[in-house]
Write an enzyme that holds these catalytic residues in place. Structure first.
Site, PDB file in Angstrom:
ATOM      1  N   CYS A  77       0.826  -1.211   0.000  1.00  0.00           N
ATOM      2  CA  CYS A  77       0.000   0.000   0.000  1.00  0.00           C
ATOM      3  C   CYS A  77       0.865   1.269   0.000  1.00  0.00           C
ATOM      4  O   CYS A  77       1.510   1.551  -1.000  1.00  0.00           O
ATOM      5  CB  CYS A  77      -0.990  -0.054   1.160  1.00  0.00           C
ATOM      6  SG  CYS A  77      -2.428   0.976   0.858  1.00  0.00           S
ATOM      7  N   HIS A 174      -3.014  -5.240   1.855  1.00  0.00           N
ATOM      8  CA  HIS A 174      -2.293  -5.406   3.130  1.00  0.00           C
ATOM      9  C   HIS A 174      -2.245  -6.857   3.610  1.00  0.00           C
ATOM     10  O   HIS A 174      -3.018  -7.236   4.491  1.00  0.00           O
ATOM     11  CB  HIS A 174      -3.011  -4.611   4.222  1.00  0.00           C
ATOM     12  CG  HIS A 174      -2.933  -3.137   4.068  1.00  0.00           C
ATOM     13  ND1 HIS A 174      -1.878  -2.391   4.542  1.00  0.00           N
ATOM     14  CD2 HIS A 174      -3.786  -2.257   3.500  1.00  0.00           C
ATOM     15  CE1 HIS A 174      -2.081  -1.120   4.282  1.00  0.00           C
ATOM     16  NE2 HIS A 174      -3.230  -1.007   3.648  1.00  0.00           N
ATOM     17  N   GLU A 176      -0.384  -8.077   5.678  1.00  0.00           N
ATOM     18  CA  GLU A 176      -0.052  -8.070   7.116  1.00  0.00           C
ATOM     19  C   GLU A 176      -1.294  -7.956   7.990  1.00  0.00           C
ATOM     20  O   GLU A 176      -1.208  -8.116   9.209  1.00  0.00           O
ATOM     21  CB  GLU A 176       0.946  -6.945   7.423  1.00  0.00           C
ATOM     22  CG  GLU A 176       0.406  -5.516   7.407  1.00  0.00           C
ATOM     23  CD  GLU A 176       0.257  -4.905   6.005  1.00  0.00           C
ATOM     24  OE1 GLU A 176       0.273  -5.650   5.002  1.00  0.00           O
ATOM     25  OE2 GLU A 176       0.089  -3.673   5.918  1.00  0.00           O
TER      26      GLU A 176
HETATM   27  N1  GLN Z   1      -3.614   6.392   1.159  1.00  0.00           N
HETATM   28  C1  GLN Z   1      -2.287   6.119   1.642  1.00  0.00           C
HETATM   29  C2  GLN Z   1      -1.246   6.871   0.809  1.00  0.00           C
HETATM   30  O1  GLN Z   1      -1.576   7.449  -0.158  1.00  0.00           O
HETATM   31  C3  GLN Z   1      -2.005   4.619   1.613  1.00  0.00           C
HETATM   32  C4  GLN Z   1      -2.975   3.915   2.519  1.00  0.00           C
HETATM   33  C5  GLN Z   1      -2.454   2.638   3.116  1.00  0.00           C
HETATM   34  O2  GLN Z   1      -1.260   2.377   3.188  1.00  0.00           O
HETATM   35  N2  GLN Z   1      -3.392   1.839   3.584  1.00  0.00           N
HETATM   36  O3  GLN Z   1      -0.106   6.880   1.141  1.00  0.00           O
END
Ligand code: GLN
Length: 192
Positions: A77, A174, A176
């Protein structure tokens, strides 16, 4: 096998828990010297702008770029955003992986969702057949892969949510935050 987890911000503790569950030694990475002796690095979910600011402040950008030339790095992410070369806006990035990423591509926090993914490579490496349950939280999409990067997984509508470039791995979701350790096992296979 010792894997570091970037511990500037975000859900690094959850990655460490997953790695311990599969018997891997771990280290929290906050400073360049913490990269010494690691076989790979995971960059967690969180806020990529915060990763960028803190990584610049702690002098981590260049050391992680060097580390990534010869070691496995996986971004989940926000970590995937930080790993990418292009996000179409100005914020500090590692710029290691040939992927173009769009932040917050599914909408706001309330548009977060979970879905099952068929990931052939993951199933092959872990010798399993059941789909992978993926958690998306204000997630990015991988708009395109180019150069040596390739698609590892996409949603049914074709939007790319996981990519790999040799020993570099990026997931919009994710692993994790689930009980399924298969993605962490897959990453370990890249770090070995
Ligand atoms: N929206 C976050 C970003 O742009 C990422 C979100 C996340 O890691 N769950 O960095």
């Amino acid at each position: 096998m010792k894997i570091g987890v970037l511990a500037l911000q975000g859900d690094f503790a959850e990655h460490i828990t997953m790695l311990k569950r599969i018997g891997v030694e771990t280290a929290e990475v906050r400073l360049p010297k913490h990269l010494d002796g690691l076989d790979g690095l995971i960059m967690p979910g969180g806020e990529s702008t915060t990763f960028g600011k803190l990584a610049v402040a702690y002098g981590l950008i260049e050391p992680i770029q060097q580390f990534g030339k010869s070691h496995a790095i996986w971004g989940t992410c926000a970590g995937a955003i930080f790993l990418s070369k292009d996000i179409g806006r100005d914020q500090p990035l590692l710029g290691l992986m040939d992927i173009k990423v769009q932040r917050n591509a599914f909408g706001r926090q309330v548009d977060s969702f979970e879905t099952d993914l068929e990931i052939d490579e993951l199933m092959k490496v872990t010798g399993t057949e059941h789909p992978y349950h993926a958690v998306f939280i204000r997630a990015p999409i991988i708009e395109s892969v180019y150069g040596n990067a390739r698609v590892l997984s996409a949603l049914e509508d074709g939007r790319i949510v996981a990519a790999q470039e040799g020993h570099l791995l990026a997931t919009s979701f994710h692993p994790e935050l689930t009980d399924d350790t298969r993605f962490h096992e897959y990453f370990i296979s890249l770090a070995s």
